[in-house]
Design a protein around this motif. Structure first.
Motif: not given
Length: 666
Positions: A541, A545, A589, A594, A601-603, A624, A633-634
């Motif tokens: 991951e 990024a 971000v 996020f 990082p997640s969303c 992004c 991907r995020r």
């Protein structure tokens, strides 16, 4: 000499053979190799030296140069090793310089194999280690068994090496397949069956390569027995639609040489084969009309498969029509080399489709992209996908010194200037005759050389330095640059007429950070790296990024570093270079979307048909930098999910090559 007193008879035998005496215990090729080691290579017969291992950087360079050979041989090597893996053998593939670029062996014997030098990166040319299987095979162009004390260097006498040359479809020796045993039986005849298995393996490798590289030609399979034509043909020939021979396997070379009126046993080597056979008409060698090739197709009975050579020799044949006669508009219809340049990136898919239409046309192409994006790799794929069977010659115009660039490109006659080679030099342009000339960093070529290059491209002939007679050349030119060539033309740094001669079509190669198949790219490079690093999901991951300013070249270096640091264990975020992890942590971000979860990082993807779906989706994509794959991907969803959302919202027209031309219009 102290440590070698027990081996003095071996040293004395080598000296006697070098002085002209015959040894009844040794094959003639082994004796000839001993004489070369003493008289030409000036090696010491009392030597007891380890095999030299090149650096990882050198090995990577050789592997990149031999990518076609690696792809050609790997499946056959794996199939062969499955049959001998319980017998203590190690399988080596070397390039034409004798350097091992691939190996398959028992991991439990790793220490012994390293001690013996039977690992990737080892040098086996005769001038380095004396008589050995690979070295003698390269010198003679013939298969050979070098068994125990047949070796010149006493450090190698426990080994038994069975080596068979690999030739391309033009008859050029491009590598050697070697099967070695650490502690073979004393009797050399114990390796006779090994040699036959090796010859069969190489024959199948060359056969598969002929079929792969001559899809647009008729393939004629040959065998002394009709029953084996479709099962395991002994030889094969590629015949163009004009009736000329385009290529063949090495067994076909040896068979057809006997049809030549000027044939003699001493003339059989891979160089004379090329001169005599490739390019000749089919009727020169066979008493058969090439227009009747369909009569020899697979659907015919065995009785119709008999064919006569001009020498009067009879063999059986089966013809296979060109695969390229069936045109399909699907991804798998692309030539394999171009199909393999990406793992689903839309921009590169479009590039491959356009390139496939031009590979056999005299239209010059400029590849444009940042440094390290793989311009030479794509140019080589275009060459391999074409019908041009000459060599692929790559020239870095920025790396050649200005004082040498003229003689390097155009060659020179004998003693044309102070320091010139006494025999003259062919030059890289003439070396690429019949093939592809790749001019990397063309924008850095001096203006004086640009004028000479323009004449070569216009007249299709080259005048060597000091010469008085131009030599004709048949070349396909692909050039590349990371600089703005139109701007160089405007500033007078690049000739306008040369630019328009080179610029039949410009193909843009996306930077690594813009590729939708970035994960595929990282995994593919890792798979071809010595040590094959494996990344944990957290580490991957972070890599996805990363901005990759060095592009493919940076990924290659990263994989090599991780393989060295982790040595077979999984690569975690802690194993990655600090500049990559630091950049991932500092990446901005959209806070409204996020939530921090450690360093990952997640969303959350906005709900479908929600009140602010369009605005929220816009914020996600802007975070992004307009990269749909990165946004997917995020959000931990498939890229197609975001595409469907955009299409439903009437925003699909803004998608262009996986990037948004204007994110703010969403």
């Amino acid at each position: 000499m102290g440590r070698l007193n027990n081996n003095q008879p071996h040293t004395l035998e080598i000296m006697r053979v070098a002085e002209g005496q015959k040894s009844s215990q040794r094959d003639e090729d082994v004796q000839a190799s001993w004489r070369r080691c003493l008289n030409e290579h000036q090696l010491d017969p009392t030597r007891y030296e380890a095999v030299r291992i090149v650096t990882q950087q050198e090995l990577r360079h050789h592997r990149q140069e031999s990518e076609e050979l690696l792809c050609m041989a790997r499946h056959g090597m794996e199939d062969l090793y499955r049959r001998v893996n319980a017998m203590g053998y190690i399988l080596l593939l070397t390039n034409a310089q004798g350097l091992a670029i691939d190996t398959i062996g028992d991991a439990d014997l790793d220490r012994e194999l390293r001690h013996a030098g039977l690992i990737a990166g080892s040098e086996w040319h005769e001038r380095h280690v004396g008589t050995n299987g690979v070295g003698a095979c390269l010198m003679t162009g013939r298969e050979i068994i070098v068994h125990r004390t047949d070796h010149f260097d006493m450090a190698l006498t426990p080994l038994s090496c069975t080596a068979v040359p690999i030739h391309d479809t033009q008859g050029t020796l491009i590598g050697v397949l070697d099967l070695s045993h650490l502690q073979a039986p004393q009797d050399k005849m114990s390796q006779a069956l090994t040699l036959e298995v090796m010859k069969s393996c190489v024959r199948r490798i060359e056969m598969a390569n002929l079929v792969r590289t001559h899809r647009q030609d008729w393939i004629l399979r040959l065998h002394p027995s009709a029953e084996f034509l479709d099962v395991d043909p002994m030889a094969a020939i590629a015949i163009g639609t004009d009736g000329c021979i385009r290529g063949m396997t090495h067994n076909a070379h040896k068979l057809l040489l006997r049809s030549l009126p000027d044939h003699s046993d001493s003339a059989i080597n891979h160089n004379t084969v090329v001169d005599h056979l490739v390019g000749r008409t089919f009727s020169d060698l066979f008493a058969f009309d090439p227009e009747d090739l369909p009569k020899l197709s697979r659907s015919r009975g065995n009785d119709d498969g008999m064919i006569e050579l001009q020498s009067g020799e009879i063999t059986f044949a089966r013809s296979v029509p060109p695969v390229a006669a069936i045109k399909q508009r699907v991804i798998n219809s692309l030539p394999v080399p171009l199909h393999n340049i990406h793992g689903g990136d839309p921009a590169l898919q479009k590039l491959a489709e356009r390139a496939a239409k031009l590979v056999d046309r005299q239209i010059s192409i400029i590849l444009r992209g940042e440094t390290g994006t793989g311009k030479e790799f794509i140019a080589r794929a275009m060459h391999m996908a074409s019908r041009r069977r000459g060599p692929f010659i790559a020239i870095n115009c920025a790396a050649l010194p200005e004082s040498l660039i003229e003689s390097e490109l155009f060659g020179h006659t004998a003693n044309a200037f102070t320091g010139a080679n006494g025999k003259g030099k062919k030059g890289l342009i003439r070396e690429s005759h019949g093939g592809t000339l790749f001019l990397d960093e063309i924008g850095d070529m001096p203006l004086a050389m640009q004028a000479r290059l323009l004449r070569v491209l216009s007249e299709r002939e080259v005048m060597p330095v000091g010469g008085n007679r131009a030599e004709p050349v048949d070349i396909r030119v692909i050039s590349a640059s990371h600089r703005d060539l139109p701007q160089l033309v405007a500033s007078g740094e690049f000739r306008q007429d040369l630019y328009y001669r080179l610029n039949g079509l410009t193909l843009d190669i996306p930077a690594a950070r813009h590729r939708a198949d970035l994960q595929w790219l990282i995994l593919r490079i890792a798979a071809t790296t010595d040590g094959t690093p494996n990344f944990t999901p957290d580490a991957m991951e972070i890599l996805l990024a990363h901005d990759w300013p060095g592009n493919v070249r940076e990924i290659v270096n990263l994989c090599a570093l991780c393989a060295a640091l982790c040595e077979g264990t999984m690569v975690t975020p802690d194993d990655l270079p600090s500049e990559i992890t630091a950049a991932a942590r500092s990446q901005p971000v959209a806070l409204s979307l996020f939530a921090a979860n450690g360093n990952r990082p997640s969303c959350q993807l906005p709900p479908a048909n929600g009140q602010n779906e369009s605005a929220t989706l816009r914020t996600l994509i802007m975070a992004c930098d307009g990269n749909i794959s990165a946004a997917a991907r995020r959000a931990n969803v498939n890229r197609s999910t975001i595409y469907r959302r955009l299409q439903r919202l009437g925003l699909g027209h803004l998608i262009k090559q996986n990037r948004f031309s204007d994110v703010n219009r969403i």
